[in-house]
Design a protein around this motif. Structure first.
Motif, PDB file in Angstrom:
ATOM      1  N   ASP A 155       3.562  27.634 -22.685  1.00  0.00           N
ATOM      2  CA  ASP A 155       2.746  28.073 -21.559  1.00  0.00           C
ATOM      3  C   ASP A 155       1.259  28.160 -21.875  1.00  0.00           C
ATOM      4  OD1 ASP A 155       5.029  28.299 -19.998  1.00  0.00           O
ATOM      5  OD2 ASP A 155       5.389  30.357 -20.660  1.00  0.00           O
ATOM      6  N   CYS A 156       0.828  27.610 -23.012  1.00  0.00           N
ATOM      7  CA  CYS A 156      -0.602  27.612 -23.316  1.00  0.00           C
ATOM      8  C   CYS A 156      -0.987  26.285 -23.957  1.00  0.00           C
ATOM      9  CB  CYS A 156      -0.968  28.780 -24.237  1.00  0.00           C
ATOM     10  SG  CYS A 156      -0.415  28.592 -25.922  1.00  0.00           S
ATOM     11  N   THR A 157      -2.286  26.061 -24.060  1.00  0.00           N
ATOM     12  CA  THR A 157      -2.791  24.857 -24.715  1.00  0.00           C
ATOM     13  C   THR A 157      -2.887  25.122 -26.221  1.00  0.00           C
ATOM     14  OG1 THR A 157      -4.093  24.289 -22.763  1.00  0.00           O
ATOM     15  CG2 THR A 157      -4.700  23.211 -24.824  1.00  0.00           C
TER      16      THR A 157
ATOM     17  N   TYR B 278       2.075  36.611 -29.227  1.00  0.00           N
ATOM     18  CA  TYR B 278       1.864  35.721 -28.081  1.00  0.00           C
ATOM     19  C   TYR B 278       2.407  36.356 -26.798  1.00  0.00           C
ATOM     20  CZ  TYR B 278       2.761  31.608 -25.108  1.00  0.00           C
ATOM     21  OH  TYR B 278       2.836  30.710 -24.066  1.00  0.00           O
TER      22      TYR B 278
ATOM     23  N   HIS C 221      -0.543  37.160 -24.247  1.00  0.00           N
ATOM     24  CA  HIS C 221      -0.590  36.081 -23.247  1.00  0.00           C
ATOM     25  C   HIS C 221      -1.889  35.250 -23.356  1.00  0.00           C
ATOM     26  CE1 HIS C 221       2.925  37.987 -21.495  1.00  0.00           C
ATOM     27  NE2 HIS C 221       2.251  39.117 -21.387  1.00  0.00           N
ATOM     28  N   PRO C 222      -2.147  34.635 -24.477  1.00  0.00           N
ATOM     29  CA  PRO C 222      -3.369  33.836 -24.633  1.00  0.00           C
ATOM     30  C   PRO C 222      -3.300  32.539 -23.831  1.00  0.00           C
ATOM     31  CG  PRO C 222      -1.942  33.488 -26.503  1.00  0.00           C
ATOM     32  CD  PRO C 222      -1.288  34.575 -25.679  1.00  0.00           C
ATOM     33  N   GLN C 223      -4.479  32.038 -23.477  1.00  0.00           N
ATOM     34  CA  GLN C 223      -4.538  30.743 -22.802  1.00  0.00           C
ATOM     35  C   GLN C 223      -4.471  29.586 -23.807  1.00  0.00           C
ATOM     36  OE1 GLN C 223      -6.416  33.329 -21.943  1.00  0.00           O
ATOM     37  NE2 GLN C 223      -5.727  33.638 -19.835  1.00  0.00           N
ATOM     38  N   CYS C 224      -4.939  29.843 -25.034  1.00  0.00           N
ATOM     39  CA  CYS C 224      -4.998  28.779 -26.040  1.00  0.00           C
ATOM     40  C   CYS C 224      -4.616  29.313 -27.417  1.00  0.00           C
ATOM     41  CB  CYS C 224      -6.410  28.182 -26.139  1.00  0.00           C
ATOM     42  SG  CYS C 224      -7.031  27.472 -24.604  1.00  0.00           S
TER      43      CYS C 224
ATOM     44  N   TYR D 134      -8.217  33.083 -27.016  1.00  0.00           N
ATOM     45  CA  TYR D 134      -7.723  32.127 -28.002  1.00  0.00           C
ATOM     46  C   TYR D 134      -7.114  32.892 -29.177  1.00  0.00           C
ATOM     47  CZ  TYR D 134     -10.254  28.026 -26.106  1.00  0.00           C
ATOM     48  OH  TYR D 134     -10.709  26.989 -25.331  1.00  0.00           O
TER      49      TYR D 134
ATOM     50  N   THR E 224     -11.551  35.797 -28.907  1.00  0.00           N
ATOM     51  CA  THR E 224     -10.610  35.269 -29.894  1.00  0.00           C
ATOM     52  C   THR E 224      -9.921  36.423 -30.616  1.00  0.00           C
ATOM     53  OG1 THR E 224     -12.194  35.231 -31.742  1.00  0.00           O
ATOM     54  CG2 THR E 224     -12.103  33.268 -30.325  1.00  0.00           C
TER      55      THR E 224
ATOM     56  N   ASN F 119       1.239  19.783 -24.029  1.00  0.00           N
ATOM     57  CA  ASN F 119       0.319  20.927 -24.051  1.00  0.00           C
ATOM     58  C   ASN F 119      -0.462  21.025 -25.362  1.00  0.00           C
ATOM     59  OD1 ASN F 119       2.656  21.661 -25.520  1.00  0.00           O
ATOM     60  ND2 ASN F 119       2.184  23.841 -25.273  1.00  0.00           N
TER      61      ASN F 119
ATOM     62  N   PRO G 217     -10.929  33.912 -20.977  1.00  0.00           N
ATOM     63  CA  PRO G 217      -9.714  33.399 -21.610  1.00  0.00           C
ATOM     64  C   PRO G 217      -9.643  33.810 -23.084  1.00  0.00           C
ATOM     65  CG  PRO G 217     -11.319  31.636 -21.299  1.00  0.00           C
ATOM     66  CD  PRO G 217     -11.835  32.829 -20.551  1.00  0.00           C
TER      67      PRO G 217
END
Length: 295
Positions: A254-256, A220, A224-227, A176, A204, A274, A174
């Protein structure tokens, strides 16, 4: 030369202001200047003396013995302690003294010894972070010269970047994104977060200071980061924080999103589903378990 209130001396030395006043009267330790409104203020030499006294007291020496010593002998005793095993309080005092004197050699020496003794992460958590937190408060109240703050920030920043560069990450894991809002220049906390994540194998991308949300949005959609992680310490302005947090949550649904910093921690801030506020660095360790590293 910087000037300090008696509360600043208490904050940096750990010795209560009431006790400092008693010592001042009983032992004539200081001769503080006074403002036109009759408020005491102290200089760098006064700060160095109270830090030295605090260091010797931490070693069990009585105040009556300390004040009877010539100033040069007090410094010699403190120097002896600096060459032996030091408590975390003594290390913080040593870093503060080096900051006041802008002594890069001493500051770097204490920093290196602390990291070697404790390991990088524990040194950051137990010594460097508490020290920077104290200095940050003084900086925000104009008690220290900005040059002193920049001096220590630069040295700590070098250590963080060097340690981060050594980390191996899972390139398929993932991702960040770490950034600071426009106008936010205090990046050490986020640099440490970047180190913690990468030392656990997490990918990261660190964008650093004063990043417009529009620029982050473009990246972004490309990565397409998860966080996403950010820190609000001095920016945006207090009255704009809720509006900024709302924009952040709406743009990156769409991410945390993890947020921290004095502008949000302990404040009455509403966040979207989120988003999560990190109240302390320990929270970071819980959300960043070691990622599986590919050989």
């Amino acid at each position: 030369m910087s000037v300090y209130s008696i509360k600043d001396l208490e904050h940096l030395s750990g010795i209560k202001a009431h006790t400092i006043r008693i010592w001042e009267q009983r032992y004539q330790l200081f001769s503080p200047e006074r403002t036109p409104t009759n408020i005491r203020y102290y200089n760098d030499d006064d700060l160095k003396l109270i830090l030295s006294i605090a260091t010797l007291k931490n070693q069990g020496m009585k105040i009556s013995k300390i004040v009877a010593m010539p100033r040069d002998l007090i410094q010699q005793e403190v120097h002896k302690i600096s060459e032996g095993d030091k408590s975390e309080e003594d290390q913080i005092s040593g870093l503060t003294l080096a900051m006041v004197d802008l002594d890069e050699s001493v500051f770097s020496s204490i920093l290196n010894e602390t990291i070697e003794l404790m390991g990088f992460e524990k040194a950051m958590m137990n010594v460097i972070y508490p020290f920077m937190k104290k200095i940050g408060i003084l900086w925000m109240t104009n008690a220290i010269n900005p040059a002193q703050e920049h001096f220590i920030t630069h040295l700590v920043r070098q250590k963080l970047i060097a340690a981060t560069d050594k980390a191996n990450v899972n390139v398929e894991g993932p991702l960040y994104l770490l950034f600071l809002p426009e106008g936010e220049l205090h990046e050490l906390g986020l640099l440490f977060a970047n180190y913690v994540l990468r030392s656990r194998g997490i990918r990261t991308v660190f964008f650093g200071q004063t990043v417009p949300l529009e620029a982050l949005e473009e990246v972004y959609h490309k990565l397409h980061p998860q966080c996403i992680m950010t820190a609000l310490t001095t920016a945006p302005e207090s009255i704009e924080v809720q509006k900024y947090v709302d924009r952040l949550g709406n743009k990156f649904k769409d991410c945390t999103i993890y947020i921290t910093g004095s502008r949000v921690v302990g404040q009455d801030i509403s966040i979207s589903q989120n988003m999560q506020i990190l109240n302390q660095f320990e929270d970071l360790f819980e959300l960043a378990p070691k990622a599986h590293l590919k050989a």
